[in-house]
Structures are given as structure tokens and as C-alpha cells.
Design an enzyme around this catalytic site. Structure first.
Site, short mmCIF file in Angstrom:
data_model
loop_
_atom_site.label_atom_id
_atom_site.label_comp_id
_atom_site.label_asym_id
_atom_site.label_seq_id
_atom_site.Cartn_x
_atom_site.Cartn_y
_atom_site.Cartn_z
N LYS A 35 0.74 -1.19 0.00
CA LYS A 35 0.02 -0.05 -0.10
C LYS A 35 0.95 1.19 0.01
O LYS A 35 0.33 2.26 -0.64
CB LYS A 35 -0.85 -0.11 1.27
CG LYS A 35 -0.12 0.13 2.68
CD LYS A 35 -1.27 -0.12 3.65
CE LYS A 35 -0.61 0.12 5.04
NZ LYS A 35 -0.08 1.33 5.30
N THR A 36 2.05 1.27 0.68
CA THR A 36 2.87 2.48 0.57
C THR A 36 3.43 2.80 -0.71
O THR A 36 3.51 3.80 -1.27
CB THR A 36 4.11 2.28 1.54
OG1 THR A 36 3.62 1.90 3.04
CG2 THR A 36 4.83 3.49 1.66
N ASP A 225 -3.75 6.95 4.59
CA ASP A 225 -3.23 5.86 5.03
C ASP A 225 -3.78 5.48 6.05
O ASP A 225 -4.28 6.18 6.85
CB ASP A 225 -1.67 6.06 5.12
CG ASP A 225 -1.17 4.49 5.25
OD1 ASP A 225 -1.60 3.42 4.67
OD2 ASP A 225 -0.06 4.35 5.75
N GLU A 226 -3.97 4.08 6.35
CA GLU A 226 -4.40 3.36 7.36
C GLU A 226 -5.94 4.08 7.78
O GLU A 226 -6.30 4.36 9.12
CB GLU A 226 -3.67 3.51 8.75
CG GLU A 226 -1.99 3.05 8.50
CD GLU A 226 -2.35 1.53 8.39
OE1 GLU A 226 -3.10 0.96 8.78
OE2 GLU A 226 -1.05 1.00 8.57
N GLN A 256 -7.64 -4.94 9.92
CA GLN A 256 -6.62 -4.47 10.50
C GLN A 256 -7.03 -3.29 11.63
O GLN A 256 -6.33 -2.48 12.33
CB GLN A 256 -5.32 -4.17 9.99
CG GLN A 256 -4.76 -5.30 9.13
CD GLN A 256 -3.43 -5.19 8.33
OE1 GLN A 256 -2.34 -4.94 9.17
NE2 GLN A 256 -3.49 -4.80 7.19
N ARG A 616 2.13 -10.73 10.64
CA ARG A 616 3.61 -10.09 10.62
C ARG A 616 4.63 -11.41 10.20
O ARG A 616 5.50 -10.94 10.09
CB ARG A 616 3.80 -10.00 12.34
CG ARG A 616 3.02 -8.85 12.88
CD ARG A 616 2.85 -7.56 12.14
NE ARG A 616 1.64 -7.72 11.27
CZ ARG A 616 1.45 -7.11 10.16
NH1 ARG A 616 2.27 -6.11 10.03
NH2 ARG A 616 0.27 -6.99 9.52
#
Length: 683
Positions: A35-36, A225-226, A256, A616
Site C-alpha cells: 500500500k505504501t 493511509d490506515e 486490521q 507479521r
């Protein structure tokens, strides 16, 4: 940069997310889906289309994420620095940094001075202690930290759930009573807290349409973002900024969303289409982080949540080893088994200790792992330890800088006046505070005019006025361009701060460590002067330094990589990745937490925590629980977490305490060995 070449490197969904530039866009970005890269490529693509960089805003939640985006954008845009708000730089920052920069220009409209300072949680608690004392409320009856949490919830527009009978009702009533007093005191001190950075910006936009219109014209393309972590206030700020054009791209993952306890609203992302009609949705489901079995475990768990947007992670990588499940006898056995396993894997796979993480529900579970790792001589770092600003010596020195920067900050003045002690006890400072109220002057001015105050001894009056002159002296010296670091060191030497530390701590080793912390703080001001971006024509300022510290923490520590195995909670692990992950303490009442097992969304958020922990892991994932857990000094039977039953059985392999061989790993290594031999023969 060749934009076509860069676009061709994206997968189809990523490319769609980058090139859909007009109108509302929701990018559902699964864990490890890049996504970044999508956000920074959108910045480049918009610039390629002729959009002025200064019209592009990208906001996120952590300084680490903002820094990463800024560096990537700088690289893509050919070396231009991507921070700030002029026409040549995209605005890439956290929500709080964005609002701070707006308030620095506009806060006078709301009745504050521009030299306001930001209070951290510790300073807010100190302020509440003063208010509780004024009301003659004993701290034993109501903890300031709890009152502060309730005030924060009131400020953000929602009330705490009332539990615990009359005490809770009384605490709620006290919080509502203190709320206006707290706000008025903050305003009189010319200080704000972190909630205020957002709330004052929202108030500014609502009450002053001309200011809102100015920022709408300046920031025409919004990226968030997020997005699943936004709260009601952040949503309202974004909605107002988006205006009629609604050029807003929200990137996030409802699976998330794990910060509901601090105000994040899952419904912001679930209701995005309703909030912004005409929304286009793009799903990023290609995972570049984890092996297939790990993703199968994650998908199997999260599909049990009802309130979510459908998506399914997939990968082109191999299935990899199965997820290992181990049930220990108790917490000590669990910790010892994990320590043994890490030692074995490290040498078998050629990994570093930094490639391992142990994840648990709360920091209170770290102790047995720390003990086992010390015994096994395994280096480790506990993420989420004492904050840099929670150290007394740093708070003391910061108080000097805050009163020098903002002469209305009476609480910082009181703290600085006692470090080192000068003989100004509570009786003297209370009398000076009364004198300040009587004369409608700041506490610093009252210190300066202490000889006019009745009921104050000549010695106390002289001490107070001398201290005020010291502050005024250094306020003038700090105004000199390029000499803040030197001035700070001179101040620390003049007040003999190291002698004060030496007297405060009996242990020479502890005193030396505290002196070292103080020296690092001085060095951080030199570092700021050398590296800070210029603020208009003023250059680096003391106020700018304090703002950076409030938003970023210690600049010398924030980017350090943990040493050894990482011990962390689920919340602190978000955004990280490790080749080998151990998720421990997977029992009922722990995960899901006993307070969350209620009708509603509590259990679903706990399941999202587990999902975050699973994703993770890059190569290997271990899940552990215990038959018994020590609680209040007594061994108590435990039940494995219900979430373990949701992991697909075909990707899990249960293992025993003593497992001399790993047949699955041996088979994989044998296949790799023979493949290498065949390649050598072919060559």
C-alpha cells in the site's frame, strides 16, 4: 522517472488504484500488499498529470510511516524534498503534524497565541492534579489518569461506558464537571493537548468558512493511509477538506482495525461508500510478505468476522512450512520452549536474533520470556518500554524550554523552579499563584514581581524574582539564530543540573546514566538546528524544536532498530514483519480478552488482533498456549483460545515438547538440495 515503466511494475489492482485519480476511491489494502508503494506512486502519477505537488496531501498515523512515504516520494520525484506545503512539495505528514501546521498559522483566530506549546499525557495529569486539589478531591478517590481518559472521550464526542456502579457514575460526573475547568486552564496557559490539535482544527474549519476554503483550494487531492484507524474528528476534517470535488483516496484494511479502544471508528471505512457517493473500490489482495500457509491461517481466522469487507489474501510464493501449534504445561514452560526453539532455528536457518518476534496480548506477559531469554543468553528488546519523555531528567529540562518558549506556561515554570530545588516550597508557590490571579498576570510575571506579594518571606521573594530573571535572560539568548544548542548547554551548566542529578541518585551508575540522557537531550537540540527544515524566514526555532519533540519523541532514538529478539504486543507489532513469529499466551480471557467477550464488536476486534499478529510472519509461524497460567500467584487451568479452532486444520501441525527432528523441514531441505544438484549438472 519513466512513469510508464514504474506503472508496469505494479500488479493490475495496484495500477488501477494509482491511475484512478478523480473522485472518491477506497483501496482495501490487505496486509503486505504494497500500500505504501501505491500511495507514493499516486503522488508521482498526479504530478505526471500536471497536478502541482503542493496540492497533494497524504496523511498517515505514525512518524515512521510518514517518513517512509516522504523518502519514497522524494526518490520518485527526483530528489525534491517532499515535506511542507509550498508548491514544489507534496504535503506528507501525520494527522497531528498536519493540524499543528494549520494551527500555527491560524490559531489566533480561535483566541490562542501562536507561541502555544503542546502538553503530553504527564503534563495533562499534573494539570488535573491541580484542579482536583482546588476542588478538594483526594487523588486516592479518583485517579487523574482515569479522569483524563474520560475527558478525552468527552472532547471527542462520545462517552465512556459506565461500569462499576456509583463510583463510575461519580467519576463520570466529576469528569464532566472538570471538563470546562480543564479547557479554561489549558487556554489560560496557552497550551494544547493532542486531542486539541485535531479538535481546534475542526472548530476552525466549521466556524471560519474562509479558512476552510483556503485549505480546500490549496489541498485538492487527499490520500489517507490506515483509514480504518481514523476517529470521528479525523473523518470530519477529511470530509470538510474534500468538499464538493471529493478527490479523496482512502487506503486501509478493515481487518486490521485494532484501535477501537482509543476512539478509532471501524464504521469510517465500512461506510465509506455512503459517506462519499460514487466511490470506486479497489482490492489489493496480492501479498508479498508471507508464505501460503501463513496466509491460509490468516484468511481462515478473519472470515469469521461479520463486520468486514470481503477480501482474501493470496501469494505467488510457496506454501512454506505449516503453522506450528504447541501447548505448554505453564507459562514458564512456554517461555522456555520458545527460547529453545529460537536458539535451534537461528542456527539451522542462519538467521539473526532480530529476525524473531514474540507477540502477546499485553506487556504484563513479557516477564517469563525475559527471564527465559536471559537464562539462554538470548538478546532481546521489549517494545513499548519507558517513553523518552517519561524520564524525570528530560521532563525537568523540557520544562525550562517550555517556559522560555511560552511565558504563560505556569505548570512548566513550577516544575523548572524545583529542578534543582531553590527553597520555593508549596506555600510560597501557592501564594505566588494567588498573586498572579489577583493581578491578572502570568505566573512568570508574578515570580518577577514576587516582592510585591503579601505573605511571602524576603528570601522566597528574592529567589522567585531571580529565577524569573534567569528565564527572561535565556529567552533572549534563545532568540539568537544558530545558537540554541550552545545556549541550552550554558543554561544546564548555570543551574548546575548534573550536580542536582548526582545528589538525586545515590547510585553512581544511575546518576551517570541520567546525566548521559540529559547530554543526549542537549545534543538533540544541536541536531535539530542542523537538520530541521527552515520555517519561512525564521529558520529553526525553539518552538519548532518543542513541537518536533512532542510529535516525534526523541529524534535520536525513534529510528533505532531493536537489538535481539523483539518482545511486543499485537498493537505495537502492527506495521512490522519478521521471518519467524511466535504468538504466545493464546488462551480464553487473554485473547479474546475477558472484557471483550460481550455482545457487539469486542470479540471481532480481538480476532483482528490475532489476524494482525499472524500476518507479521514472513516464513514461519508458531502459536503457543498453556494448560495452566499463574494468576495472582496461583496456578489456574487455562482453556485454549477459541481463535485456534478457526485456523484451518490442514495448515497446522501440532508439535510436542521434545521434537529432535523436523520431518517436514528435512523434506523441504532435501528437495532444495537435489534441485541444486540438478542445476549444477545442467550447467
Amino acid at each position: 522517472m519513466n512513469i510508464k515503466t514504474e506503472l508496469d511494475r505494479l500488479n493490475p489492482a495496484q495500477k488501477e488504484a494509482v491511475t484512478c485519480t478523480e473522485g472518491p476511491l477506497l483501496v482495501l489494502a490487505g496486509a503486505g500488499s504494497g500500500k505504501t508503494r501505491v500511495i507514493t506512486m499516486r503522488v508521482a502519477y498526479l504530478t505526471h498529470l500536471g497536478v502541482p505537488p503542493g496540492s497533494i496531501l497524504a496523511v498517515t498515523f505514525t512518524n515512521k510511516a510518514a517518513t517512509e512515504m516522504r523518502e519514497r516520494a522524494q526518490s520518485i520525484l527526483g530528489g525534491k524534498r517532499s515535506n511542507g506545503g509550498n508548491g514544489n512539495r507534496p504535503v506528507i505528514s501525520t494527522f497531528h503534524s498536519l493540524c499543528l501546521n494549520i494551527l500555527k498559522r491560524e490559531i489566533e483566530t480561535l483566541g490562542y497565541r501562536r507561541d502555544f506549546t503542546i502538553y503530553d499525557t504527564g503534563e495533562q495529569v499534573s494539570l488535573l492534579r491541580h484542579l482536583l486539589s482546588d476542588l478538594r478531591v483526594f487523588e486516592k478517590s479518583f485517579k487523574p489518569e482515569e479522569i483524563l481518559e474520560k475527558i478525552s472521550r468527552l472532547k471527542n464526542g462520545f462517552k465512556s461506558p459506565l461500569k462499576g456502579g456509583d463510583d463510575a457514575l461519580n467519576a463520570e460526573a466529576l469528569s464532566e464537571d472538570l471538563f470546562p475547568r480543564y479547557q479554561e486552564m489549558m487556554r489560560s496557559l496557552n497550551v494544547v493537548d493532542f486531542d486539541d490539535l485535531l479538535l481546534l482544527t475542526l472548530r476552525l474549519f466549521r466556524e471560519h468558512p474562509e479558512v476552510l476554503e483556503k485549505y480546500r483550494k490549496r489541498l485538492r487531492y487527499l490520500m489517507v493511509d490506515e483509514y480504518q484507524d481514523t476517529n470521528k474528528v479525523q473523518y470530519e476534517i477529511l470530509r470538510l477538506l474534500a468538499g464538493q470535488s471529493k478527490n479523496i483516496c482512502a487506503v486501509g484494511d478493515d481487518d486490521q482495525s485494532i484501535y477501537g479502544w482509543r476512539g478509532a471508528s471501524l464504521h469510517n471505512i465500512l461506510d465509506f461508500e455512503r459517506h462519499f457517493p460514487g466511490t470506486r473500490i479497489v482490492r489489493l489482495e496480492q501479498n508479498y510478505r508471507s508464505f501460503g500457509n501463513i496466509l491460509a491461517a490468516a484468511n481462515g481466522v478473519i472470515r469469521n468476522n461479520v463486520k468486514r469487507m470481503e477480501k482474501c489474501l493470496r501469494t505467488d510464493r510457496a506454501d512454506g512450512p505449516k503453522v506450528r501449534l504447541y501447548q505448554a504445561e505453564d507459562g514458564e514452560d512456554e517461555a522456555q520452549w520458545i527460547a529453545d526453539r529460537i536458539t535451534r532455528i537461528k542456527y539451522e536457518r542462519g538467521l539473526n536474533y532480530e529476525d524473531f518476534a514474540v507477540i502477546y496480548r499485553a506487556n504484563s506477559f513479557s516477564k517469563p520470556f525475559e527471564e527465559a531469554f536471559r537464562t539462554a543468553r538470548i538478546p532481546y528488546t521489549v517494545v513499548g518500554g519507558t517513553s523518552y519523555f517519561d524520564r524525570k531528567e528530560i521532563k525537568d529540562l523540557a520544562a525550562y524550554l517550555k517556559i522560555i518558549s511560552n511565558n504563560s506556561d505556569g505548570l512548566s515554570l513550577l516544575r523548572a523552579s524545583c529542578a534543582p530545588k531553590r527553597g520555593l516550597g508549596p506555600t510560597a508557590t501557592n501564594r505566588l499563584a494567588e498573586f498572579a490571579r489577583e493581578k491578572s498576570i502570568t505566573l512568570l510575571e508574578a515570580f518577577k514581581r514576587a516582592k510585591e506579594a503579601d505573605g511571602l518571606s524576603a528570601r522566597s521573594a528574592g529567589t522567585a524574582s531571580s529565577f524569573a530573571l534567569l528565564i527572561e535572560k535565556y529567552a533572549g539568548l534563545f532568540g539568537r539564530r544558530g545558537e540554541m544548542g550552545k545556549t541550552f548547554r550554558a543554561l544546564v551548566e548555570e543551574i548546575r543540573f548534573n550536580d542536582y542529578i548526582g545528589e538525586l541518585y545515590k547510585s553512581q551508575e544511575m546518576a551517570f546514566k541520567r546525566m548521559e540522557n540529559a547530554e543526549n537531550f542537549i545534543q538533540s537540540l544541536f541536531h535539530y538546528e542542523e537538520h530541521a527544515l527552515p520555517e519561512a524566514e525564521k529558520g529553526p526555532t525553539l518552538q519548532g524544536f518543542l513541537e518536533d519533540l512532542a510529535l516525534d519523541g526523541n529524534p535520536e532514538e525513534k529510528d533505532e532498530r531493536p537489538f535481539g529478539v523483539v518482545l511486543t504486543t499485537f498493537h505495537s507489532a502492527k506495521g512490522l514483519e519478521f521471518p519467524a513469529v511466535f504468538i504466545a499466551c493464546l488462551e480464553e480471557d487473554v485473547l479474546p480478552h475477558k472484557k471483550s467477550v460481550l455482545p457487539g464488536e469486542g470479540t471481532e476486534e480481538e480476532r483482528r488482533l490475532f489476524y494482525v499478529g499472524i500476518t507479521r510472519a514472513m516464513r514461519e509461524l508458531y502459536l503457543t498456549c498453556a494448560r495452566f497460567r499463574t494468576k495472582y500467584g496461583k496456578k489456574t487451568p487455562s482453556t485454549p483460545s477459541r481463535f485456534l479452532d478457526e485456523v484451518p486444520a490442514d495448515v497446522v501441525r501440532k508439535i510436542e515438547r521434545l521434537e529432535p527432528e523436523d520431518p517436514e523441514r528435512q523434506e523441504m531441505e532435501a528437495k532444495a538440495f537435489f534441485a541444486k544438484i540438478r542445476q549444477m549438472l545442467d550447467d
